[in-house]
Design a protein around this motif. Structure first.
Motif, PDB file in Angstrom:
ATOM      1  N   LEU A 213       0.849  -1.189   0.000  1.00  0.00           N
ATOM      2  CA  LEU A 213       0.000   0.000   0.000  1.00  0.00           C
ATOM      3  C   LEU A 213       0.887   1.242   0.000  1.00  0.00           C
ATOM      4  O   LEU A 213       0.504   2.304  -0.488  1.00  0.00           O
ATOM      5  CB  LEU A 213      -0.929   0.027   1.227  1.00  0.00           C
TER       6      LEU A 213
ATOM      7  N   HIS B  86       1.156  -6.230 -11.579  1.00  0.00           N
ATOM      8  CA  HIS B  86      -0.022  -5.738 -10.860  1.00  0.00           C
ATOM      9  C   HIS B  86      -0.839  -6.908 -10.309  1.00  0.00           C
ATOM     10  O   HIS B  86      -1.288  -6.886  -9.164  1.00  0.00           O
ATOM     11  CB  HIS B  86      -0.857  -4.884 -11.809  1.00  0.00           C
TER      12      HIS B  86
ATOM     13  N   LEU C 280      -1.747  -7.790  -6.421  1.00  0.00           N
ATOM     14  CA  LEU C 280      -3.120  -8.011  -5.926  1.00  0.00           C
ATOM     15  C   LEU C 280      -3.204  -9.344  -5.189  1.00  0.00           C
ATOM     16  O   LEU C 280      -3.920  -9.469  -4.198  1.00  0.00           O
ATOM     17  CB  LEU C 280      -4.123  -7.978  -7.077  1.00  0.00           C
TER      18      LEU C 280
ATOM     19  N   ARG D 102      -1.858  -8.944  -1.745  1.00  0.00           N
ATOM     20  CA  ARG D 102      -2.852  -8.263  -0.885  1.00  0.00           C
ATOM     21  C   ARG D 102      -3.985  -9.194  -0.502  1.00  0.00           C
ATOM     22  O   ARG D 102      -4.519  -9.135   0.599  1.00  0.00           O
ATOM     23  CB  ARG D 102      -3.391  -7.026  -1.609  1.00  0.00           C
TER      24      ARG D 102
ATOM     25  N   ILE E  27     -17.284  -0.368   5.172  1.00  0.00           N
ATOM     26  CA  ILE E  27     -18.042   0.425   4.209  1.00  0.00           C
ATOM     27  C   ILE E  27     -19.377   0.801   4.839  1.00  0.00           C
ATOM     28  O   ILE E  27     -20.179  -0.079   5.169  1.00  0.00           O
ATOM     29  CB  ILE E  27     -18.237  -0.339   2.890  1.00  0.00           C
TER      30      ILE E  27
ATOM     31  N   MET F 166     -23.559  -0.381   4.510  1.00  0.00           N
ATOM     32  CA  MET F 166     -23.657  -1.765   4.050  1.00  0.00           C
ATOM     33  C   MET F 166     -23.769  -2.639   5.295  1.00  0.00           C
ATOM     34  O   MET F 166     -23.328  -2.254   6.376  1.00  0.00           O
ATOM     35  CB  MET F 166     -22.430  -2.149   3.229  1.00  0.00           C
TER      36      MET F 166
ATOM     37  N   PHE G  84     -13.292  -9.768  -2.573  1.00  0.00           N
ATOM     38  CA  PHE G  84     -13.169  -9.012  -3.834  1.00  0.00           C
ATOM     39  C   PHE G  84     -11.920  -9.400  -4.634  1.00  0.00           C
ATOM     40  O   PHE G  84     -11.943  -9.390  -5.855  1.00  0.00           O
ATOM     41  CB  PHE G  84     -13.149  -7.500  -3.549  1.00  0.00           C
ATOM     42  N   GLY G  85     -10.844  -9.713  -3.919  1.00  0.00           N
ATOM     43  CA  GLY G  85      -9.601 -10.071  -4.601  1.00  0.00           C
ATOM     44  C   GLY G  85      -9.694 -11.401  -5.325  1.00  0.00           C
ATOM     45  O   GLY G  85      -8.881 -11.692  -6.211  1.00  0.00           O
TER      46      GLY G  85
ATOM     47  N   ASN H 175     -18.089  -8.943  -8.577  1.00  0.00           N
ATOM     48  CA  ASN H 175     -18.086  -7.982  -7.469  1.00  0.00           C
ATOM     49  C   ASN H 175     -19.144  -6.908  -7.670  1.00  0.00           C
ATOM     50  O   ASN H 175     -19.876  -6.543  -6.758  1.00  0.00           O
ATOM     51  CB  ASN H 175     -16.711  -7.313  -7.355  1.00  0.00           C
ATOM     52  N   LEU H 176     -19.188  -6.420  -8.910  1.00  0.00           N
ATOM     53  CA  LEU H 176     -20.095  -5.309  -9.226  1.00  0.00           C
ATOM     54  C   LEU H 176     -21.560  -5.708  -9.016  1.00  0.00           C
ATOM     55  O   LEU H 176     -22.347  -4.949  -8.453  1.00  0.00           O
ATOM     56  CB  LEU H 176     -19.860  -4.901 -10.686  1.00  0.00           C
TER      57      LEU H 176
ATOM     58  N   LEU I 177      -8.345  -1.644  -1.219  1.00  0.00           N
ATOM     59  CA  LEU I 177      -7.053  -1.944  -1.852  1.00  0.00           C
ATOM     60  C   LEU I 177      -6.369  -3.080  -1.106  1.00  0.00           C
ATOM     61  O   LEU I 177      -5.762  -3.960  -1.704  1.00  0.00           O
ATOM     62  CB  LEU I 177      -6.151  -0.704  -1.822  1.00  0.00           C
TER      63      LEU I 177
ATOM     64  N   ALA J 280      -8.707  -5.861  -4.049  1.00  0.00           N
ATOM     65  CA  ALA J 280      -9.699  -5.493  -5.070  1.00  0.00           C
ATOM     66  C   ALA J 280      -9.040  -4.602  -6.111  1.00  0.00           C
ATOM     67  O   ALA J 280      -8.082  -3.886  -5.804  1.00  0.00           O
ATOM     68  CB  ALA J 280     -10.856  -4.746  -4.422  1.00  0.00           C
ATOM     69  N   LYS J 281      -9.557  -4.660  -7.334  1.00  0.00           N
ATOM     70  CA  LYS J 281      -9.068  -3.739  -8.370  1.00  0.00           C
ATOM     71  C   LYS J 281      -9.435  -2.325  -7.930  1.00  0.00           C
ATOM     72  O   LYS J 281     -10.454  -2.117  -7.270  1.00  0.00           O
ATOM     73  CB  LYS J 281      -9.718  -4.074  -9.708  1.00  0.00           C
TER      74      LYS J 281
ATOM     75  N   TRP K 126     -10.654   0.368  -9.326  1.00  0.00           N
ATOM     76  CA  TRP K 126     -11.940   0.991  -9.678  1.00  0.00           C
ATOM     77  C   TRP K 126     -13.092   0.352  -8.909  1.00  0.00           C
ATOM     78  O   TRP K 126     -14.022   1.044  -8.477  1.00  0.00           O
ATOM     79  CB  TRP K 126     -12.162   1.005 -11.187  1.00  0.00           C
ATOM     80  N   ILE K 127     -12.991  -0.962  -8.706  1.00  0.00           N
ATOM     81  CA  ILE K 127     -14.034  -1.656  -7.939  1.00  0.00           C
ATOM     82  C   ILE K 127     -13.984  -1.181  -6.488  1.00  0.00           C
ATOM     83  O   ILE K 127     -15.013  -0.863  -5.868  1.00  0.00           O
ATOM     84  CB  ILE K 127     -13.833  -3.192  -8.018  1.00  0.00           C
TER      85      ILE K 127
ATOM     86  N   PHE L 252     -17.033   0.790  -4.498  1.00  0.00           N
ATOM     87  CA  PHE L 252     -17.690   0.255  -3.310  1.00  0.00           C
ATOM     88  C   PHE L 252     -17.385   1.063  -2.055  1.00  0.00           C
ATOM     89  O   PHE L 252     -18.202   1.151  -1.157  1.00  0.00           O
ATOM     90  CB  PHE L 252     -17.298  -1.220  -3.101  1.00  0.00           C
ATOM     91  N   ALA L 253     -16.185   1.638  -1.999  1.00  0.00           N
ATOM     92  CA  ALA L 253     -15.817   2.383  -0.793  1.00  0.00           C
ATOM     93  C   ALA L 253     -16.446   3.777  -0.779  1.00  0.00           C
ATOM     94  O   ALA L 253     -16.779   4.300   0.278  1.00  0.00           O
ATOM     95  CB  ALA L 253     -14.299   2.496  -0.699  1.00  0.00           C
TER      96      ALA L 253
END
Lengths: 247, 252
Positions: A52, A72, A76, A79, A92, A95, A106-107, A114-115, B162, B166-167, B169-170, B174-175
């Motif tokens: 990060l 990249h 990910l 992470r 969040i 939610m 999500f990863g 996810n969307l 992050l 997560a990517k 943009w996603i 969401f955040a």
């Protein structure tokens, strides 16, 4: 498993580095508490582990791979394998408990999944199991802003658990909690740590908590690593050296 | 005078000069209200209301609401992704940020009326060019307002997203979106309300709806119909405001 080699971090515009020439290695099974005064570089240190915070000099290695040289996708993945909890929980808002926990996956999911929130029933089951593991006794559908600080941190830990992490990072996870809740959260972290045989690296201000739970204590002062030893070795002299004002 | 600084007196002086200058330019003169009686006489011609055409005018009101609704909703749908590109903390890079900000400024700087005039030449008269004109302007306005909401959102949840891998943009979506959603809704309903008033103006250039009827009735001295038009407009605006506040209450 994780190696810091001559790691320095200097923020843009800053004269002094936030982290200066840090060399350290962490192995599986270690429960490490990071001590130091505010501004000593603890948060920067923790954030370098999962990328990060990019390093200015030196490198951070995960097993055999250097973090800064990873693609990249590989970053990910690192992470994804790292559960992280924060002082202000970073949930969040608006939610629910279970929705927040599912964001830990999500990863592992494709963007469209996810969307659209396309989670399998096994994912939901995993989230509910994580709720059990963190001993959270609230409705999974309850919105997180309605929870107490301790409950919020349990949700954050559950979010990290569904990631199925190899490493657990905590950036002052109990700093906003009362002493009793802080102790219970640490008990939970330790229990999870032992059960899953993780590497846990946790920033903390409370020396008593660190000595009670850590298997190893490290301390930072002005960005430099000034102590690395067992809780028994962390005595009053070390404490004074780290926390006494130099200016 | 412990509450005031010398610089504040300078600001007050500048403000006074601006007010006097503007009053001169706009011929601002309250003494003209001495002919208040004329207004009373004029308004008396509005009554009794002519309710014979009410079904037709109601239909035209629905058309106005439809223009405003589509103009605001499509504006919001297009503005949302653009606002993430136009916010410093979520934009991909400086170039994308600058280009999107410029685009939004451009769309905002052109009034709907001007968009309407331009679109009429290609799309012909009717409600469709009015919808497009409102969409264009709303993209500019909502894009800017939402990008400012994004910039002021708590960055903690973004960092958490992050951290889970997560990517970007996603994670940002969401955040940030749940944090700003009630304010986005507020802005949407406000723009919806403004769009109703705008669609009245667009009615003057053939955009259709109750605005066009108001214009026709006024020009042909049918004041008893004008009063019905005005009443329907008032009901529409109050209704949108009421529904908006109820929905926002529920969302919060």
């Amino acid at each position: 498993m994780i190696e810091f080699k001559s790691v320095s971090v200097t923020y843009p515009g800053a004269k002094e580095p936030a982290l200066a020439d840090v060399n350290i290695t962490f192995q599986k099974g270690e429960f490490v508490c990071v001590l130091g005064r505010s501004g000593a570089g603890k948060s920067t240190f923790i954030r370098c582990i999962n990328g990060l915070q990019p390093v200015s000099e030196g490198y951070v290695k995960w097993e055999d791979k250097t973090l800064s040289e990873m693609t990249h996708k590989e970053t990910l993945e690192v992470r994804r394998k790292t559960g992280m909890i924060f002082q202000h929980f970073n949930l969040i808002p608006r939610m629910s408990v279970v929705q927040n926990i599912l964001t830990g996956l999500f990863g592992y999911k494709k963007s469209y999944e996810n969307l659209l929130g396309l989670f399998k029933s096994s994912d939901r089951l995993q989230a509910l199991e994580a709720i059990d593991q963190v001993e959270l006794t609230v409705e999974p559908t309850r919105r997180v802003e309605k929870l107490s600080g301790g409950q919020k941190q349990r949700v954050a830990i559950a979010r990290a658990l569904v990631q199925n992490p190899k490493v657990f990072l905590g950036d002052e996870p109990v700093a906003s909690l009362d002493p009793g809740t802080a102790d219970r959260i640490f008990q939970l972290l330790k229990k999870t740590h032992v059960k899953r045989n993780l590497v846990s690296i946790i920033n903390v201000h409370d020396v008593i908590l660190a000595k009670k739970f850590a298997t190893r204590i490290i301390a930072l002062k002005d960005g430099k690593l000034v102590f690395d030893g067992t809780p028994e070795e962390f005595d009053d002299k070390v404490y004074a050296d780290i926390y006494n004002h130099s200016s | 005078m412990v509450w005031f600084k010398r610089s504040q007196f300078l600001i007050l002086l500048c403000l006074t000069i601006l007010v006097i200058g503007s009053m001169k330019l706009t011929e601002f003169d309250l003494s003209k209200f001495r002919d208040f009686q004329n207004m009373g006489d004029f308004l008396s011609k509005w009554f009794p209301m002519n309710t014979e055409s009410l079904p037709f005018l109601f239909q035209e009101s629905l058309l106005t609401i439809a223009i405003a609704f589509l103009g605001s909703l499509f504006g919001l749908i297009i503005a949302l992704p653009l606002s993430f590109m136009a916010a410093r903390n979520t934009s991909k890079n400086r170039f994308v940020f600058s280009v999107t900000r410029f685009l939004l400024s451009f769309l905002r700087s052109v009034p709907e009326f001007v968009f309407g005039l331009i679109l009429l030449t290609t799309l012909g008269p009717g409600p469709f060019p009015a919808v497009i004109a409102i969409i264009f302007h709303n993209i500019g306005v909502l894009g800017k307002l939402i990008s400012e909401l994004i910039e002021s959102a708590d960055k903690g949840p973004m960092e958490a997203m992050l951290a889970v891998g997560a990517k970007k943009w996603i994670g940002n979506l969401f955040a940030v979106l749940p944090q700003i959603w009630p304010n986005v809704l507020s802005q949407f309903f406000y723009r919806f309300e403004v769009a109703i008033r705008t669609s009245l103006i667009l009615g003057l250039i053939g955009g259709g709806g109750i605005g066009q009827q108001l214009f026709i009735h006024f020009k042909t001295f049918q004041y008893q119909l004008v009063s019905v038009d005005v009443l329907l407009i008032m009901i529409m605006v109050i209704m949108v405001d009421y529904i908006g506040s109820k929905i926002r209450e529920k969302v919060i």
